[in-house]
Design a protein around this motif. Structure first.
Motif, PDB file in Angstrom:
ATOM      1  N   ARG A 114      15.683  -5.983 -36.921  1.00 56.09           N
ATOM      2  CA  ARG A 114      16.273  -4.760 -36.901  1.00 56.09           C
ATOM      3  C   ARG A 114      16.359  -4.111 -35.436  1.00 56.09           C
ATOM      4  O   ARG A 114      17.373  -3.311 -35.224  1.00 56.09           O
ATOM      5  CB  ARG A 114      15.361  -3.660 -37.724  1.00 56.09           C
ATOM      6  N   TRP A 115      15.307  -4.172 -34.904  1.00 56.79           N
ATOM      7  CA  TRP A 115      15.567  -3.499 -33.328  1.00 56.79           C
ATOM      8  C   TRP A 115      15.225  -4.747 -32.516  1.00 56.79           C
ATOM      9  O   TRP A 115      14.482  -5.745 -32.687  1.00 56.79           O
ATOM     10  CB  TRP A 115      14.310  -2.513 -33.214  1.00 56.79           C
ATOM     11  N   SER A 116      15.847  -4.743 -31.311  1.00 57.53           N
ATOM     12  CA  SER A 116      15.768  -5.769 -30.177  1.00 57.53           C
ATOM     13  C   SER A 116      14.381  -5.235 -29.495  1.00 57.53           C
ATOM     14  O   SER A 116      13.846  -4.306 -29.683  1.00 57.53           O
ATOM     15  CB  SER A 116      17.018  -5.562 -29.249  1.00 57.53           C
ATOM     16  N   LYS A 117      14.040  -6.370 -28.667  1.00 56.15           N
ATOM     17  CA  LYS A 117      12.907  -6.073 -27.742  1.00 56.15           C
ATOM     18  C   LYS A 117      13.149  -5.031 -26.840  1.00 56.15           C
ATOM     19  O   LYS A 117      12.282  -4.098 -26.551  1.00 56.15           O
ATOM     20  CB  LYS A 117      12.590  -7.330 -26.974  1.00 56.15           C
ATOM     21  N   ARG A 118      14.331  -5.055 -26.472  1.00 55.59           N
ATOM     22  CA  ARG A 118      14.700  -3.762 -25.532  1.00 55.59           C
ATOM     23  C   ARG A 118      14.527  -2.531 -26.265  1.00 55.59           C
ATOM     24  O   ARG A 118      13.896  -1.452 -25.710  1.00 55.59           O
ATOM     25  CB  ARG A 118      16.038  -3.919 -25.042  1.00 55.59           C
ATOM     26  N   ASP A 119      14.977  -2.579 -27.298  1.00 54.51           N
ATOM     27  CA  ASP A 119      15.055  -1.001 -28.350  1.00 54.51           C
ATOM     28  C   ASP A 119      13.512  -0.542 -28.492  1.00 54.51           C
ATOM     29  O   ASP A 119      13.034   0.541 -28.594  1.00 54.51           O
ATOM     30  CB  ASP A 119      15.776  -1.291 -29.607  1.00 54.51           C
ATOM     31  N   VAL A 120      12.634  -1.738 -28.859  1.00 49.69           N
ATOM     32  CA  VAL A 120      11.218  -1.374 -28.997  1.00 49.69           C
ATOM     33  C   VAL A 120      10.524  -0.838 -27.712  1.00 49.69           C
ATOM     34  O   VAL A 120       9.846  -0.062 -27.674  1.00 49.69           O
ATOM     35  CB  VAL A 120      10.433  -2.593 -29.391  1.00 49.69           C
ATOM     36  N   ALA A 121      11.002  -1.644 -26.537  1.00 47.04           N
ATOM     37  CA  ALA A 121      10.117  -0.758 -25.203  1.00 47.04           C
ATOM     38  C   ALA A 121      10.617   0.560 -24.970  1.00 47.04           C
ATOM     39  O   ALA A 121       9.746   1.279 -24.562  1.00 47.04           O
ATOM     40  CB  ALA A 121      10.613  -1.961 -24.299  1.00 47.04           C
ATOM     41  N   ILE A 122      12.109   0.779 -25.395  1.00 50.15           N
ATOM     42  CA  ILE A 122      12.445   2.164 -24.881  1.00 50.15           C
ATOM     43  C   ILE A 122      11.770   3.058 -26.084  1.00 50.15           C
ATOM     44  O   ILE A 122      11.587   4.163 -25.635  1.00 50.15           O
ATOM     45  CB  ILE A 122      14.006   2.294 -25.367  1.00 50.15           C
ATOM     46  N   HIS A 123      11.783   2.735 -27.212  1.00 48.43           N
ATOM     47  CA  HIS A 123      10.960   3.588 -28.214  1.00 48.43           C
ATOM     48  C   HIS A 123       9.658   4.150 -27.796  1.00 48.43           C
ATOM     49  O   HIS A 123       9.181   5.094 -27.802  1.00 48.43           O
ATOM     50  CB  HIS A 123      10.847   2.921 -29.526  1.00 48.43           C
ATOM     51  N   GLY A 290       5.106  -0.303 -44.807  1.00 47.23           N
ATOM     52  CA  GLY A 290       5.982  -1.407 -44.269  1.00 47.23           C
ATOM     53  C   GLY A 290       6.817  -0.831 -43.046  1.00 47.23           C
ATOM     54  O   GLY A 290       7.504  -1.684 -42.429  1.00 47.23           O
ATOM     55  N   GLY A 291       7.088   0.494 -43.143  1.00 45.13           N
ATOM     56  CA  GLY A 291       7.840   1.187 -42.053  1.00 45.13           C
ATOM     57  C   GLY A 291       7.535   0.593 -40.649  1.00 45.13           C
ATOM     58  O   GLY A 291       8.134   0.792 -39.822  1.00 45.13           O
ATOM     59  N   MET A 292       6.110   0.759 -40.092  1.00 50.19           N
ATOM     60  CA  MET A 292       5.634   0.437 -38.999  1.00 50.19           C
ATOM     61  C   MET A 292       6.033  -0.823 -38.462  1.00 50.19           C
ATOM     62  O   MET A 292       5.991  -0.893 -37.159  1.00 50.19           O
ATOM     63  CB  MET A 292       3.773   0.848 -39.039  1.00 50.19           C
ATOM     64  N   ASP A 293       6.250  -1.600 -39.153  1.00 52.24           N
ATOM     65  CA  ASP A 293       6.527  -3.097 -38.619  1.00 52.24           C
ATOM     66  C   ASP A 293       7.831  -2.845 -37.695  1.00 52.24           C
ATOM     67  O   ASP A 293       7.953  -3.806 -36.548  1.00 52.24           O
ATOM     68  CB  ASP A 293       6.738  -4.121 -39.562  1.00 52.24           C
ATOM     69  N   CYS A 294       8.688  -2.073 -37.926  1.00 50.64           N
ATOM     70  CA  CYS A 294       9.975  -1.988 -37.315  1.00 50.64           C
ATOM     71  C   CYS A 294       9.662  -1.717 -35.933  1.00 50.64           C
ATOM     72  O   CYS A 294      10.325  -2.429 -34.912  1.00 50.64           O
ATOM     73  CB  CYS A 294      10.851  -0.913 -37.910  1.00 50.64           C
ATOM     74  N   MET A 295       8.792  -0.880 -35.344  1.00 51.94           N
ATOM     75  CA  MET A 295       8.505  -0.496 -33.959  1.00 51.94           C
ATOM     76  C   MET A 295       7.401  -1.216 -33.567  1.00 51.94           C
ATOM     77  O   MET A 295       6.924  -0.877 -32.496  1.00 51.94           O
ATOM     78  CB  MET A 295       8.301   0.974 -33.975  1.00 51.94           C
ATOM     79  N   VAL A 296       7.000  -2.365 -34.008  1.00 52.10           N
ATOM     80  CA  VAL A 296       5.829  -3.004 -33.444  1.00 52.10           C
ATOM     81  C   VAL A 296       6.329  -4.460 -33.315  1.00 52.10           C
ATOM     82  O   VAL A 296       6.327  -4.926 -32.123  1.00 52.10           O
ATOM     83  CB  VAL A 296       4.736  -3.324 -34.604  1.00 52.10           C
ATOM     84  N   SER A 297       7.214  -5.055 -34.388  1.00 51.70           N
ATOM     85  CA  SER A 297       7.780  -6.375 -33.995  1.00 51.70           C
ATOM     86  C   SER A 297       9.213  -6.311 -33.823  1.00 51.70           C
ATOM     87  O   SER A 297       9.791  -7.408 -33.302  1.00 51.70           O
ATOM     88  CB  SER A 297       7.297  -7.423 -35.156  1.00 51.70           C
ATOM     89  N   GLY A 298       9.811  -5.175 -34.259  1.00 54.92           N
ATOM     90  CA  GLY A 298      11.247  -5.193 -34.350  1.00 54.92           C
ATOM     91  C   GLY A 298      11.906  -5.811 -35.649  1.00 54.92           C
ATOM     92  O   GLY A 298      13.178  -5.436 -35.826  1.00 54.92           O
ATOM     93  N   TYR A 299      11.073  -6.177 -36.450  1.00 53.15           N
ATOM     94  CA  TYR A 299      11.586  -6.607 -37.748  1.00 53.15           C
ATOM     95  C   TYR A 299      11.016  -5.831 -38.999  1.00 53.15           C
ATOM     96  O   TYR A 299       9.882  -5.234 -38.787  1.00 53.15           O
ATOM     97  CB  TYR A 299      11.086  -8.115 -38.022  1.00 53.15           C
ATOM     98  N   CYS A 300      11.677  -5.792 -40.043  1.00 47.53           N
ATOM     99  CA  CYS A 300      11.228  -5.175 -41.377  1.00 47.53           C
ATOM    100  C   CYS A 300      11.444  -6.102 -42.517  1.00 47.53           C
ATOM    101  O   CYS A 300      12.148  -6.984 -42.501  1.00 47.53           O
ATOM    102  CB  CYS A 300      12.097  -3.902 -41.477  1.00 47.53           C
ATOM    103  N   ASP A 301      10.516  -5.768 -43.440  1.00 48.06           N
ATOM    104  CA  ASP A 301      10.489  -6.529 -44.477  1.00 48.06           C
ATOM    105  C   ASP A 301      11.906  -6.362 -45.317  1.00 48.06           C
ATOM    106  O   ASP A 301      12.493  -5.362 -45.394  1.00 48.06           O
ATOM    107  CB  ASP A 301       9.338  -6.255 -45.442  1.00 48.06           C
ATOM    108  N   GLU A 302      12.321  -7.599 -45.903  1.00 46.14           N
ATOM    109  CA  GLU A 302      13.629  -7.538 -46.514  1.00 46.14           C
ATOM    110  C   GLU A 302      13.646  -6.281 -47.718  1.00 46.14           C
ATOM    111  O   GLU A 302      14.672  -5.789 -48.044  1.00 46.14           O
ATOM    112  CB  GLU A 302      13.890  -8.666 -47.313  1.00 46.14           C
TER     113      GLU A 302
END
Length: 327
Positions: A114-123, A290-302
Motif C-alpha cells: 500500500r505504501w512505499s518505504k519512502r512514503d512510510v519515512a515521510i509519514h 489491522g490499520g496500523m500495519d500500513c504505516m509500519v511495514s507499508g503493507y495491509c492485510d488483504e
C-alpha cells in the motif's frame, strides 16, 4: 547624669529601627507609585527613544490592540487542552460503548503493498515532530494555567526550559514532512461523490443500529482520511508560516500586531490540528483492526483492504499493480 545619657542612648537605639522601617516603607511606596505612573503612561501611548527604525520602535508596549493578548489566555489555552484531552476522553468513551471495527473475515495472512518505504519515512518525518509539537505547544500555551498550579513554579520552569527548544527544533522536520506529504499525497485525496455515502454511515465504524455492518465504498483514501489530509495541509500551512514569523522576527521584521496575530493564528491552527491528530491516531492504532500495519511495514492485510478501501483494491487488482508481500 550618666543615667540620663544611658536612657537617651536606649531611646535612640529603640527608635532607629522604626525610623529605618518607616523610611523603607516610604521608599517602597514611592517606588510603587512611580511604577504605577510609568505603567499608566505606557498604556496611554508614551514613547521613548531607541536606535531601532522598525515600526512602533519607540513604543514600550502594544497599546493599539489589547484584545489579542486576553484571547490567547481565554480561548487558546483551554481550547488546546480540550482538543487534546477532550478528544481522548471522547474516543475512550466511544470505544467502551461501541468497540472497535474488526475485520469481519478475520486476517487473511496475505499482505498487500500500500505504501512505499519512502512514503512510510515521510509519514513518520511529519508524525513524530507533530506529536512533540502538540505536547510542547500545550506547555507553552496552557502550562501556566493548568500545569504550574499543580507541579509548582520550579518544576514548571524546568519543564519549560526543555519544552521551548524542543518546540523550536521540531518545527523544521514537521515543516519538511508537511511539505512532502502535501505535494506527494494530494493526488489520492481528491473528493469523490461516494465520499458523501461514507460520511452518511460514519465509515462503517458504528457497531449498532442501522449503521452496523455497513461498508461504504472508498478509494485509496476514504472520506475521513481526505478530510484529515486537507485539514493538515491547510492548517499546517498556517502553522508553518506563523511559526516562521515567530521564530525569526529578525528576518521577517513583523510589526507587533503581526506578531500577535501570528500567535493567535498559530494557536488556533494548533487546536484544530490537535483535535484532528487525536482522531487520526485513534483511528489508525485502535479503531481499525489491522490499520496500523500500513504505516509500519507499508503493507495491509488483504481483508482490511477489501473492507476499508474496496475501490482501490479492485482498481489495483484490475490494472495488474496488486503486489503481495513475499514471505
Amino acid at each position: 547624669m550618666k543615667q540620663m545619657i544611658k536612657a537617651l542612648l536606649l531611646m535612640v537605639a529603640v527608635m532607629l529601627p522604626g525610623l529605618a522601617m518607616a523610611e523603607t516603607a516610604d521608599t517602597a511606596a514611592a517606588t510603587a507609585s512611580q511604577s504605577e505612573v510609568l505603567w499608566q503612561a505606557m498604556k496611554e501611548g508614551a514613547t521613548g527613544y531607541t536606535t531601532s527604525q522598525s515600526e512602533f520602535h519607540n513604543q514600550p508596549i502594544n497599546v493599539y490592540d489589547e484584545r489579542i493578548i486576553p484571547l490567547r489566555n481565554v480561548l487558546m489555552a483551554p481550547g488546546l487542552m480540550a482538543a487534546l484531552f477532550g478528544m481522548i476522553a471522547i474516543f475512550v468513551l466511544f470505544i467502551m460503548v461501541n468497540g472497535i471495527s474488526k475485520l469481519h473475515g478475520g486476517f487473511s495472512g496475505k499482505m498487500v503493498h500500500r505504501w512505499s518505504k519512502r512514503d512510510v519515512a515521510i509519514h513518520w518525518l511529519g508524525a513524530i515532530p507533530c506529536i512533540l509539537l502538540i505536547l510542547t505547544g500545550l506547555m507553552l500555551i496552557a502550562g501556566k494555567f493548568f500545569v504550574e498550579p499543580i507541579l509548582g513554579q520550579a518544576a514548571f520552569a524546568s519543564m519549560m526550559a526543555v519544552a521551548k527548544p524542543v518546540h523550536d527544533y521540531m518545527a523544521f522536520p514537521f515543516m519538511a514532512g508537511w511539505l512532502l506529504m502535501t505535494l506527494l499525497w494530494a493526488k489520492n485525496q481528491i473528493p469523490a461523490k461516494y465520499d458523501i455515502a461514507w460520511f452518511m454511515v460514519v465509515g462503517g465504524y458504528i457497531n449498532f443500529g442501522p449503521f452496523k455492518g455497513k461498508h461504504p465504498d472508498a478509494g485509496f483514501a476514504n472520506a475521513g482520511e481526505k478530510l484529515w489530509f486537507w485539514a493538515f495541509a491547510l492548517f499546517g500551512l498556517v502553522i508553518s508560516i506563523s511559526g516562521v514569523v515567530l521564530m525569526f522576527p529578525q528576518y521577517v521584521e513583523p510589526s507587533r500586531t503581526l506578531s500577535l496575530l501570528a500567535i493567535i493564528a498559530h494557536g488556533l491552527s494548533a487546536i484544530v490540528l490537535c483535535a484532528f491528530s487525536i482522531v487520526h491516531i485513534f483511528m489508525a492504532t485502535v479503531m481499525s483492526e489491522g490499520g496500523m500495519d500500513c504505516m509500519v511495514s507499508g503493507y495491509c492485510d488483504e481483508n482490511w483492504a477489501k473492507q476499508h478501501h474496496n475501490l482501490w483494491f479492485d482498481e489495483i487488482k484490475a490494472n495488474g499493480t496488486l503486489k503481495y508481500k513475499e514471505d
